[in-house]
Design an enzyme around this catalytic site. Structure first.
Site, mmCIF file in Angstrom:
data_model
loop_
_atom_site.group_PDB
_atom_site.id
_atom_site.type_symbol
_atom_site.label_atom_id
_atom_site.label_comp_id
_atom_site.label_asym_id
_atom_site.label_seq_id
_atom_site.Cartn_x
_atom_site.Cartn_y
_atom_site.Cartn_z
ATOM 1 N N LYS A 167 -9.119 -2.604 1.651
ATOM 2 C CA LYS A 167 -9.142 -1.247 2.521
ATOM 3 C C LYS A 167 -8.767 0.173 1.750
ATOM 4 O O LYS A 167 -9.448 1.196 1.998
ATOM 5 C CB LYS A 167 -8.282 -1.406 3.757
ATOM 6 N N GLU A 206 -7.764 5.438 12.879
ATOM 7 C CA GLU A 206 -7.329 4.541 14.038
ATOM 8 C C GLU A 206 -6.789 3.220 13.296
ATOM 9 O O GLU A 206 -7.341 3.194 11.896
ATOM 10 C CB GLU A 206 -8.656 4.323 14.872
ATOM 11 N N SER A 261 -10.929 -10.778 0.631
ATOM 12 C CA SER A 261 -10.752 -9.428 1.101
ATOM 13 C C SER A 261 -9.208 -9.129 1.036
ATOM 14 O O SER A 261 -8.722 -7.869 0.973
ATOM 15 C CB SER A 261 -11.267 -9.269 2.337
HETATM 16 C C1 LIG Z 1 -9.538 -5.273 7.965
HETATM 17 C C2 LIG Z 1 -9.831 -6.505 7.159
HETATM 18 C C3 LIG Z 1 -10.985 -7.163 7.196
HETATM 19 C C4 LIG Z 1 -12.094 -6.923 8.006
HETATM 20 O O1 LIG Z 1 -12.626 -5.400 7.830
HETATM 21 P P1 LIG Z 1 -14.095 -5.166 7.154
HETATM 22 O O2 LIG Z 1 -14.381 -3.953 7.261
HETATM 23 O O3 LIG Z 1 -15.294 -6.139 7.642
HETATM 24 O O4 LIG Z 1 -13.995 -5.687 5.618
HETATM 25 C C5 LIG Z 1 -11.361 -8.307 6.319
HETATM 26 N N1 LIG Z 1 -10.209 -8.714 5.563
HETATM 27 C C6 LIG Z 1 -8.990 -8.069 5.640
HETATM 28 C C7 LIG Z 1 -7.980 -8.637 4.443
HETATM 29 C C8 LIG Z 1 -8.871 -6.967 6.220
HETATM 30 O O5 LIG Z 1 -7.646 -6.400 6.067
#
Ligand SMILES: *Cc1c(COP(=O)(O)O)cnc(C)c1O
Length: 396
Positions: A94, A116, A382
């Site tokens: 993020k 948000e 992610s």
């Molecule tokens: C917020 C988050 C997501 C989901 O958000 P996307 O906008 O779909 O990427 C996925 N993985 C992690 C670790 C997150 O913090």
């Protein structure tokens, strides 16, 4: 840096096929128009690019490694690489977006940031860059989420942000988003709104995708270095709003030899009434300023989603993903809570990496994929799982 994609990129009006646009109250026009007219000019200025890349390198810790997961590859009889977004500062992808947007806010002469947050991950990534740049930060968060996500509330406060409870509706993410937008309407001159995913009115989905595109920009040269070719056979990512997937897919969108695979949160199963698998359960509609696919009742009320992972617990997906789904360019899987837990435990034991439960949804596609022994699979990891230990521990 990033060139305009041919078929799957946004058009001038902010549409991906029939999805996207800017469906906003008139009061928001000036803010959104200011962004629409300036974002590309600003973010492709050499000075901006230099600053953005310097921060990605020295502050975020990029490039993140592309790791060949040996034991996982052995188990699934194919070649699995993990793109380690979990190693970014703050523990997830993020921050790639919040770094870009805070630099943009400064170029636009804004002194304050509003955002948000649902689980608090985007709130923390925003509070982090506000501290870094010395800008005032207000984060709206549903009253219920504030109770559920105490550690992230503490982090945001420690970073100097003000956390304001959203007390309307179901008191969760969708309500926090509404209140953040209202705040922006009332403070158009000095405030920039940092949205946390590829959602919202144009130009947000495209802007956030461009900031996250660094992920596939790196995958290309890292894979070339390791395998002699830039292209994997598959790229897999989880989709909440869709920002980490947009980043992992971006430079492969127009190359059909690369199969794009999205893992949505199936919750207890798509027929259980407790799911967040938007493409399986949703219909076309407008949410948070753009036309996309969203989970709704017959008369258009947004349905409360369910997922074990807070980051995927969203009733819609961004317009780019709606188009990738609609056009068949990407294939979507609905991964259940249970399958994601199994995949999270598996990665921990096989590779010594505890993934975020969101990312575990992407890993859980592997048993379905049946990739060949000579094929290459890139999974976008992610985020890291530290924030999810309470959940994992219930199943240990
Ligand atoms: C917020 C988050 C997501 C989901 O958000 P996307 O906008 O779909 O990427 C996925 N993985 C992690 C670790 C997150 O913090």
């Amino acid at each position: 840096m990033t060139t305009l994609q041919q078929n799957y990129s946004v058009d001038k009006k902010g549409y991906y096929g029939k999805f996207g646009g800017a469906y906003i109250p008139e009061m928001l026009y000036p803010n959104v128009e200011e962004l629409q007219q300036n974002y590309l000019d600003i973010i492709y200025q050499p000075e901006f690019q230099a600053e953005y890349h310097a921060l990605l390198k020295d502050y975020v810790g990029r490039p993140t490694p592309l790791f060949y997961a040996n034991r996982l590859s052995e188990k699934y009889q194919t070649n699995v690489y993990l793109k380690r977004e979990d190693l970014c500062h703050t523990g997830a992808h993020k921050v790639n977006n919040t770094i870009g947007q805070i630099l943009l806010a400064k170029k636009l002469g804004k002194q304050k940031i509003v955002a948000e947050t649902g689980a608090g991950q985007h709130g923390v990534a925003t509070a982090t860059v506000c501290a870094l740049m010395g800008l005032e930060c207000i984060v709206y968060m549903g009253e219920i989420d504030i109770k559920r996500q105490a550690p992230n509330v503490a982090r945001m406060k420690m970073l100097g942000a003000e956390v304001r409870p959203a007390t309307s509706g179901s008191k969760t993410l969708k309500d926090a988003t509404n209140e953040a937008m209202r705040h922006w309407i009332n403070n158009p001159v000095d405030t920039h709104y940092i949205i946390g995913s590829v959602v919202g009115p144009h130009p947000y989905p495209d802007m956030v995708a461009r900031f996250q595109a660094i992920i596939s920009e790196e995958i290309r040269w890292q894979l070339l270095e390791k395998t002699g070719t830039e292209n994997p056979d598959y790229v897999i990512a989880c989709v909440g709003g869709g920002s980490n997937a947009a980043g992992a897919f971006y430079h492969y969108l127009d190359d059909p030899s690369v199969q794009l695979i999205a893992a949505e949160a199936g919750g207890h199963g798509i027929n259980s009434g407790m799911s967040a698998a938007t493409t399986f359960l949703g219909k076309m509609g407008v949410l948070h300023g753009s036309k996309s696919i969203l989970m709704q009742t017959e008369d258009g009320q947004v349905v409360e989603p369910h997922s074990i992972s807070a980051g995927l617990d969203y009733p819609g997906i961004g317009p780019m993903h709606a188009h990738l789904w609609d056009s068949g360019r990407a294939k979507f899987f609905a991964i259940t809570d249970e399958e994601s837990l199994t995949a999270g435990f598996e990665l921990s034991k096989l590779e010594g990496i505890i993934p975020a439960i969101e990312s575990a949804h992407a890993l859980a596609v592997l048993p379905y994929l049946k990739a060949a022994a000579n094929e290459t699979v890139v999974i976008n990891l992610s985020g890291r799982g530290d924030k999810d230990l309470d959940t994992y521990m219930k199943y240990l």
